[in-house]
Design a protein around this motif. Sequence first.
Motif, PDB file in Angstrom:
ATOM      1  N   GLU A 189       0.848  -1.202   0.000  1.00  0.00           N
ATOM      2  CA  GLU A 189       0.000   0.000   0.000  1.00  0.00           C
ATOM      3  C   GLU A 189       0.877   1.244   0.000  1.00  0.00           C
ATOM      4  O   GLU A 189       1.823   1.357   0.777  1.00  0.00           O
ATOM      5  N   ARG A 209      -3.703   5.998   0.944  1.00  0.00           N
ATOM      6  CA  ARG A 209      -5.071   5.698   1.386  1.00  0.00           C
ATOM      7  C   ARG A 209      -5.802   7.020   1.539  1.00  0.00           C
ATOM      8  O   ARG A 209      -5.257   7.991   2.064  1.00  0.00           O
ATOM      9  N   TYR A 252     -10.688   4.964  -0.801  1.00  0.00           N
ATOM     10  CA  TYR A 252      -9.890   4.037  -1.603  1.00  0.00           C
ATOM     11  C   TYR A 252      -8.503   3.893  -1.008  1.00  0.00           C
ATOM     12  O   TYR A 252      -8.084   4.682  -0.153  1.00  0.00           O
ATOM     13  N   ARG A 253      -7.815   2.883  -1.495  1.00  0.00           N
ATOM     14  CA  ARG A 253      -6.392   2.746  -1.206  1.00  0.00           C
ATOM     15  C   ARG A 253      -5.680   2.422  -2.516  1.00  0.00           C
ATOM     16  O   ARG A 253      -6.269   1.839  -3.438  1.00  0.00           O
ATOM     17  N   GLU A 291      -7.978   0.614  -5.282  1.00  0.00           N
ATOM     18  CA  GLU A 291      -9.034  -0.253  -4.768  1.00  0.00           C
ATOM     19  C   GLU A 291     -10.043   0.578  -3.997  1.00  0.00           C
ATOM     20  O   GLU A 291      -9.699   1.254  -3.011  1.00  0.00           O
ATOM     21  N   ALA A 292     -11.289   0.552  -4.439  1.00  0.00           N
ATOM     22  CA  ALA A 292     -12.357   1.307  -3.798  1.00  0.00           C
ATOM     23  C   ALA A 292     -12.972   0.494  -2.666  1.00  0.00           C
ATOM     24  O   ALA A 292     -13.060  -0.736  -2.733  1.00  0.00           O
ATOM     25  N   TRP A 293     -13.427   1.193  -1.628  1.00  0.00           N
ATOM     26  CA  TRP A 293     -14.075   0.520  -0.510  1.00  0.00           C
ATOM     27  C   TRP A 293     -15.505   0.136  -0.902  1.00  0.00           C
ATOM     28  O   TRP A 293     -16.263   0.966  -1.398  1.00  0.00           O
ATOM     29  N   THR A 346     -14.612  -4.657   2.297  1.00  0.00           N
ATOM     30  CA  THR A 346     -13.229  -4.734   1.826  1.00  0.00           C
ATOM     31  C   THR A 346     -13.005  -3.738   0.700  1.00  0.00           C
ATOM     32  O   THR A 346     -13.943  -3.082   0.225  1.00  0.00           O
ATOM     33  N   TYR A 347     -11.753  -3.619   0.279  1.00  0.00           N
ATOM     34  CA  TYR A 347     -11.400  -2.819  -0.885  1.00  0.00           C
ATOM     35  C   TYR A 347     -11.379  -3.727  -2.106  1.00  0.00           C
ATOM     36  O   TYR A 347     -10.886  -4.849  -2.052  1.00  0.00           O
TER      37      TYR A 347
END
Length: 430
Positions: A124, A127, A317-318, A338-340, A346-347
């Motif tokens: 990661e 975020r 997102y992250r 990656e969207a929540w 989860t993402y």
Amino acid sequence: MHDIRAIRENPDAFDAALARRGDAPVSSEILKLDEARRAKIGAAETAQAEQNKASKLVGAAKAKGDDAEFERLRALVGQKKEEVATMQAEAKALDAQLTDVLARLPNNPADDVPDGKDEADNVEVNRWGDIPSFDFTPKEHFEIAGVAASMDFETAAKISGSRFVLLTGAVARIHRALAQFMLDTHVDENGLTEVNPPVLVGDDAMYGTDKLPKFGEDSYQTSEGMWLVPTSEVPLTYTVAGDVVEQSTLPRRYTAHTLCFRSEAGSAGRDTSGMLRQHQFEKVEMVSVTLPEESDNEQKRMLRCAEDILERLGIPYRTVILCTGDMGFGARRTFDIEAWVPGQDTYREISSVSTTGDFQARRMNARFKPADGGKPQFVHTLNGSGLAVGRCLIAVLENGQQADGSVELPQVLAPYLGGKTMLTAEGRLA
């Protein structure tokens, strides 16, 4: 495509790059093919020179009336001609074999890509946004009351089979609004040129953008031999195939909203609920063609373009940098956004932004002419989702859901929805 000269100069480094991806060393096999090919080419050139020399002597022997020498030389010319044709054919076959081997090998990862086996080893790097809290158990997108009637999988299956969806009414309009919002932002604020490309392409376009020969089973092909695009990266990138463009015309930045098609071969049982993984979906794609020294910064710029879309929509997102074992075949470096999604707690991936370096450019012979007049060089190509429209719809619906089954919509979509910012529990815009 890999540079054979680089493999000749440092085969150990090439094998080390493959090892980072978990692949076996192949430089010795490649160099044997290359040596055999070059030997055949050299032998053909020698035989050609001997043929040319004998051809010149044929005329001289005839002029002298030396019939025996004339016949000997004429036979030698014929023999050398056959040898040249044979060796050229053998060289061509070896060249095709070498090209096929190289075409099936993945791109070398950049030095800063983390080593790893799978997505668990991704790192990661960013975020954004607070994960929403609900005073009820959040539902998946297709379970939300205001969505369910307008997201019809049963009728789509009747029409086309599994992994298709029929969007109707307000949900279809929200889906369209998201695509329009993305396109307008990229064109008006991010400086991308909008393109409406074909979604049927030929073998050369698929090969040039590294989708063939290795991944043909992941795409759909028509009975006429055309391919349905897995992403508009294919036609957008292939616009420069075979060209030598002026340095002053770079970077070229494109965006397109198209249908995309993927067979999802080998993914049976994964994410089959809802519209997360479909055979037909829509994406707003970004593609850049740039100078080698600018491609790393261009990837960062494209990443921010994609992240900014989610921030404007208020979607947490992250961002992760993919490890060597999770990175795509043609990528040199990839960032996933990656969207929540509250329904799954989860993402989930909503965008991949990749640089391929000159990997695709070599496959399709796309070059630029330096401003200083030097020798043409290969361009660098990059691609990224800006964003996947269907997955963005999922994130918007799930993050905005209310206890009564309605959905609060992002304010930035209001101009595309007649000023309305709510999807009611009855499935209407309000």
